[in-house]
Scaffold this active site. Structure first.
Site, PDB file in Angstrom:
ATOM      1  N   HIS A   1      -0.547  28.350 -11.545  1.00 40.20           N
ATOM      2  CA  HIS A   1      -1.194  29.592 -10.967  1.00 40.20           C
ATOM      3  C   HIS A   1       0.323  30.136 -10.308  1.00 40.20           C
ATOM      4  CE1 HIS A   1      -3.426  28.604  -7.340  1.00 40.20           C
ATOM      5  NE2 HIS A   1      -2.402  28.178  -7.193  1.00 40.20           N
TER       6      HIS A   1
ATOM      7  N   CYS B   1       2.914  30.429  -2.277  1.00 42.54           N
ATOM      8  CA  CYS B   1       2.221  30.418  -3.506  1.00 42.54           C
ATOM      9  C   CYS B   1       2.271  31.724  -4.576  1.00 42.54           C
ATOM     10  CB  CYS B   1       0.610  30.372  -3.092  1.00 42.54           C
ATOM     11  SG  CYS B   1       0.059  28.988  -2.413  1.00 42.54           S
TER      12      CYS B   1
ATOM     13  N   HIS C   1       3.151  27.291  -9.637  1.00 45.23           N
ATOM     14  CA  HIS C   1       3.049  25.811  -9.233  1.00 45.23           C
ATOM     15  C   HIS C   1       1.849  25.334  -9.662  1.00 45.23           C
ATOM     16  CE1 HIS C   1       0.747  28.185  -6.042  1.00 45.23           C
ATOM     17  NE2 HIS C   1       0.284  27.056  -5.877  1.00 45.23           N
TER      18      HIS C   1
ATOM     19  N   HIS D   1      -1.837  22.425  -9.643  1.00 51.43           N
ATOM     20  CA  HIS D   1      -2.757  21.585  -8.891  1.00 51.43           C
ATOM     21  C   HIS D   1      -3.267  20.802  -9.983  1.00 51.43           C
ATOM     22  CE1 HIS D   1      -2.464  24.016  -5.155  1.00 51.43           C
ATOM     23  NE2 HIS D   1      -2.482  25.276  -5.957  1.00 51.43           N
TER      24      HIS D   1
ATOM     25  N   ASP E   1      -7.230  23.325 -19.025  1.00 53.04           N
ATOM     26  CA  ASP E   1      -6.373  21.964 -18.605  1.00 53.04           C
ATOM     27  C   ASP E   1      -4.821  22.298 -19.120  1.00 53.04           C
ATOM     28  OD1 ASP E   1      -5.780  19.492 -17.661  1.00 53.04           O
ATOM     29  OD2 ASP E   1      -6.221  18.399 -19.662  1.00 53.04           O
ATOM     30  N   HIS E   2      -3.948  22.131 -18.365  1.00 56.95           N
ATOM     31  CA  HIS E   2      -2.452  21.994 -18.644  1.00 56.95           C
ATOM     32  C   HIS E   2      -2.090  23.505 -19.187  1.00 56.95           C
ATOM     33  CE1 HIS E   2      -2.486  17.947 -18.061  1.00 56.95           C
ATOM     34  NE2 HIS E   2      -1.445  18.016 -18.019  1.00 56.95           N
TER      35      HIS E   2
ATOM     36  N   GLU F   1      -9.018  22.122  -4.778  1.00 51.94           N
ATOM     37  CA  GLU F   1      -7.533  22.444  -5.094  1.00 51.94           C
ATOM     38  C   GLU F   1      -6.794  21.525  -4.527  1.00 51.94           C
ATOM     39  OE1 GLU F   1      -6.337  25.887  -2.763  1.00 51.94           O
ATOM     40  OE2 GLU F   1      -5.163  26.639  -4.535  1.00 51.94           O
TER      41      GLU F   1
HETATM   42 NI    NI Z   1      -1.723  27.113  -5.610  1.00 51.65          NI
END
Ligand code: NI
Length: 156
Positions: A24, A43, A49, A51, A89-90, A133
């Site tokens: 995100h 961020c 980046h 998570h 996912d991904h 997260e």
């Molecule tokens: Ni983040």
């Protein structure tokens, strides 16, 4: 005789954990570039980046006297897979998930989105969802996003 065998209406809460990874970028359309950088710091990196999110789903219901269960885990797993894991996912949350086209994909908002996707689980009542997260941050939501619009603002 155990209580649950005498009374099928005994309510039990079941928690089940899932994992997914996604990227995100925290960036709000209501802020200038400078404000976004100040509010979200690294961020706000334009390239995003990732998570490794840990999702915990809590459901509740009466214990079925025949099965001894409130819901079959296979039913829950299939529902979570279709509603949340497969679509998220991904993925790039900003680019690939319509809910975050105009909403900042903070984990607060991700938590709300996942709750909305899971609340129609037909076999039990969705109590809450918790999204971790990082090892230091987790967020929990149990419904009633009365102020969803306000949650678009800075949160960290
Ligand atoms: Ni983040």
């Amino acid at each position: 005789m155990p209580a649950q065998a005498q009374n099928g209406a005994v309510k039990v809460v079941l928690g089940r954990r899932y994992h997914f990874s996604a990227s995100h970028r925290l960036h709000s359309a209501v802020f200038s570039e400078e404000e976004n950088s100040r509010v979200y710091g690294k961020c706000n990196n334009p390239h995003g980046h990732g998570h490794n999110y840990v999702l915990e789903v809590l459901i509740s219901g009466a214990v079925d006297p025949a099965t001894g269960m409130i819901a079959n885990l296979a039913d829950l797993d299939g529902f979570v897979e279709r509603a949340v894991l497969e679509p998220l996912d991904h993925r790039s949350l900003n680019e690939e998930v319509a809910a975050f086209r105009d909403t900042v994909p903070t984990t607060e908002n991700l938590c709300i989105e996942i709750f909305e996707r899971l609340k129609s689980f037909p076999k039990a009542k969705l109590e809450s969802v918790r999204v971790q997260e990082t090892s230091n941050n987790s967020f929990e939501y149990a419904g009633n996003a009365d102020h969803l619009e306000e949650s678009k603002g800075p949160s960290r």
